[in-house]
Design a protein around this motif. Structure first.
Motif, PDB file in Angstrom:
ATOM      1  N   ALA A  24     -11.020 -13.851 -51.350  1.00 19.60           N
ATOM      2  CA  ALA A  24     -12.461 -13.604 -50.694  1.00 19.60           C
ATOM      3  C   ALA A  24     -12.294 -14.072 -48.953  1.00 19.60           C
ATOM      4  CB  ALA A  24     -13.275 -14.930 -51.000  1.00 19.60           C
ATOM      5  N   PHE A  25     -13.241 -13.523 -48.128  1.00 18.31           N
ATOM      6  CA  PHE A  25     -13.376 -13.798 -46.594  1.00 18.31           C
ATOM      7  C   PHE A  25     -14.440 -14.419 -46.219  1.00 18.31           C
ATOM      8  CE2 PHE A  25     -12.831  -9.458 -47.079  1.00 18.31           C
ATOM      9  CZ  PHE A  25     -13.525  -8.609 -46.860  1.00 18.31           C
ATOM     10  N   THR A  26     -15.042 -14.624 -45.221  1.00 12.55           N
ATOM     11  CA  THR A  26     -15.756 -14.751 -44.596  1.00 12.55           C
ATOM     12  C   THR A  26     -16.001 -13.638 -43.028  1.00 12.55           C
ATOM     13  OG1 THR A  26     -16.442 -16.901 -45.370  1.00 12.55           O
ATOM     14  CG2 THR A  26     -17.203 -16.582 -43.822  1.00 12.55           C
ATOM     15  N   THR A  27     -16.909 -12.668 -42.677  1.00  7.72           N
ATOM     16  CA  THR A  27     -17.542 -12.930 -41.311  1.00  7.72           C
ATOM     17  C   THR A  27     -18.164 -13.047 -40.496  1.00  7.72           C
ATOM     18  OG1 THR A  27     -18.990 -10.745 -41.681  1.00  7.72           O
ATOM     19  CG2 THR A  27     -17.061 -10.341 -42.634  1.00  7.72           C
ATOM     20  N   SER A  28     -17.413 -12.796 -38.975  1.00  7.59           N
ATOM     21  CA  SER A  28     -18.415 -13.360 -37.693  1.00  7.59           C
ATOM     22  C   SER A  28     -19.873 -13.782 -37.913  1.00  7.59           C
ATOM     23  CB  SER A  28     -18.210 -12.978 -36.352  1.00  7.59           C
ATOM     24  OG  SER A  28     -18.047 -11.407 -37.013  1.00  7.59           O
ATOM     25  N   LYS A  29     -20.533 -12.397 -39.031  1.00  2.00           N
ATOM     26  CA  LYS A  29     -22.052 -12.739 -38.883  1.00  2.00           C
ATOM     27  C   LYS A  29     -22.673 -13.239 -39.745  1.00  2.00           C
ATOM     28  CE  LYS A  29     -23.018 -10.380 -35.131  1.00  2.00           C
ATOM     29  NZ  LYS A  29     -23.299 -10.056 -34.079  1.00  2.00           N
ATOM     30  N   GLY A  30     -21.418 -13.774 -40.949  1.00  7.93           N
ATOM     31  CA  GLY A  30     -21.404 -15.298 -42.282  1.00  7.93           C
ATOM     32  C   GLY A  30     -22.115 -14.676 -43.214  1.00  7.93           C
ATOM     33  N   HIS A 138     -19.203   1.213 -44.354  1.00  7.26           N
ATOM     34  CA  HIS A 138     -19.423   0.180 -43.623  1.00  7.26           C
ATOM     35  C   HIS A 138     -18.237  -1.068 -43.299  1.00  7.26           C
ATOM     36  CE1 HIS A 138     -19.865  -3.645 -44.152  1.00  7.26           C
ATOM     37  NE2 HIS A 138     -21.033  -3.542 -43.236  1.00  7.26           N
ATOM     38  N   PHE A 139     -18.028  -0.877 -41.820  1.00  4.25           N
ATOM     39  CA  PHE A 139     -16.950  -0.864 -40.800  1.00  4.25           C
ATOM     40  C   PHE A 139     -17.937  -2.423 -41.026  1.00  4.25           C
ATOM     41  CE2 PHE A 139     -16.894   3.314 -39.365  1.00  4.25           C
ATOM     42  CZ  PHE A 139     -15.166   3.164 -39.008  1.00  4.25           C
ATOM     43  N   GLY A 140     -16.979  -3.768 -41.662  1.00  4.61           N
ATOM     44  CA  GLY A 140     -17.780  -4.725 -41.403  1.00  4.61           C
ATOM     45  C   GLY A 140     -17.430  -5.713 -39.958  1.00  4.61           C
ATOM     46  N   ASN A 141     -17.513  -7.054 -39.390  1.00  9.99           N
ATOM     47  CA  ASN A 141     -17.395  -7.705 -39.001  1.00  9.99           C
ATOM     48  C   ASN A 141     -15.996  -8.453 -38.722  1.00  9.99           C
ATOM     49  OD1 ASN A 141     -19.919  -7.609 -37.088  1.00  9.99           O
ATOM     50  ND2 ASN A 141     -20.976  -7.521 -38.962  1.00  9.99           N
ATOM     51  N   ASN A 142     -15.945  -9.279 -37.743  1.00  9.21           N
ATOM     52  CA  ASN A 142     -14.500  -9.993 -37.418  1.00  9.21           C
ATOM     53  C   ASN A 142     -14.764 -10.853 -38.451  1.00  9.21           C
ATOM     54  OD1 ASN A 142     -13.047  -8.567 -35.662  1.00  9.21           O
ATOM     55  ND2 ASN A 142     -14.172 -10.146 -34.051  1.00  9.21           N
ATOM     56  N   ILE A 143     -13.144 -10.955 -39.171  1.00 10.01           N
ATOM     57  CA  ILE A 143     -12.597 -11.945 -40.194  1.00 10.01           C
ATOM     58  C   ILE A 143     -13.115 -13.391 -39.543  1.00 10.01           C
ATOM     59  CG2 ILE A 143     -11.377 -12.635 -42.275  1.00 10.01           C
ATOM     60  CD1 ILE A 143     -10.579  -9.626 -42.651  1.00 10.01           C
ATOM     61  N   VAL A 144     -13.098 -14.463 -40.250  1.00 12.68           N
ATOM     62  CA  VAL A 144     -12.941 -15.545 -39.356  1.00 12.68           C
ATOM     63  C   VAL A 144     -12.471 -16.802 -40.403  1.00 12.68           C
ATOM     64  CG1 VAL A 144     -14.737 -15.728 -37.299  1.00 12.68           C
ATOM     65  CG2 VAL A 144     -16.135 -16.462 -39.845  1.00 12.68           C
ATOM     66  N   ALA A 145     -12.796 -16.291 -42.028  1.00 13.98           N
ATOM     67  CA  ALA A 145     -11.852 -17.272 -42.637  1.00 13.98           C
ATOM     68  C   ALA A 145     -11.026 -16.473 -43.877  1.00 13.98           C
ATOM     69  CB  ALA A 145     -13.270 -18.280 -42.675  1.00 13.98           C
TER      70      ALA A 145
END
Length: 150
Positions: A24-30, A138-145
């Motif tokens: 799993a991962f989380t993006t900068s927009k949550g 779909h282009f997602g946002n930066n991965i932060v975790a």
């Protein structure tokens, strides 16, 4: 198991004699993405005021997901411009690029869009989810975790 040919990019992080797979991962927009073993993802979209409550929650599972830098995403974003039908195609080299599906350039790859992409999510990269043979993207946002399992 022979780990000599295994890379951390293609299989996750190698720890001792076992490999940790990113799950799993989380993006900068949550938004939180689940990473499936077949290179697909499922996105649980976080609430964002500019999108409203109708778009919150579980989104359709991708047919394929890969990971790029912001600069690479900018190059691939040509797929979303008006004009001839286009899709994101995976090339025989393992790279990705925008392919024209109609018009005088049908079947050709736009050379300036060809990028090397990562197969595994990593902090700082953006997920690119594709469906319908690459014509829906779909282009997602930066991965932060990132979260891993062994």
């Amino acid at each position: 198991m022979n780990n000599s040919n295994m890379t951390s990019e293609s299989r996750g992080a190698l720890v001792g004699s076992r490999t940790l797979r990113v799950t799993a991962f989380t993006t900068s927009k949550g938004s939180i993405y689940t990473v499936h073993e077949d290179d697909t993802t499922s996105r649980n979209k976080a609430y964002r005021p500019e999108h409203g409550r109708d778009e919150v929650g579980q989104q359709p599972r991708s047919q394929h997901t890969f990971y790029v830098t912001q600069e690479q995403a900018d190059a691939l974003s040509l797929v979303q411009t008006h004009g001839s039908a286009k899709c994101i195609a995976r090339l025989s080299t393992g790279q990705y690029g925008v392919a024209y599906m109609s018009g005088k350039d049908a079947g050709k790859i736009e050379r300036r869009t060809v990028v090397d992409a990562a197969a595994t999510p990593a902090i700082g990269l953006l997920p690119v989810e594709v469906w319908e043979g690459g014509s829906r993207v779909h282009f997602g946002n930066n991965i932060v975790a990132v979260q891993s399992a062994g």
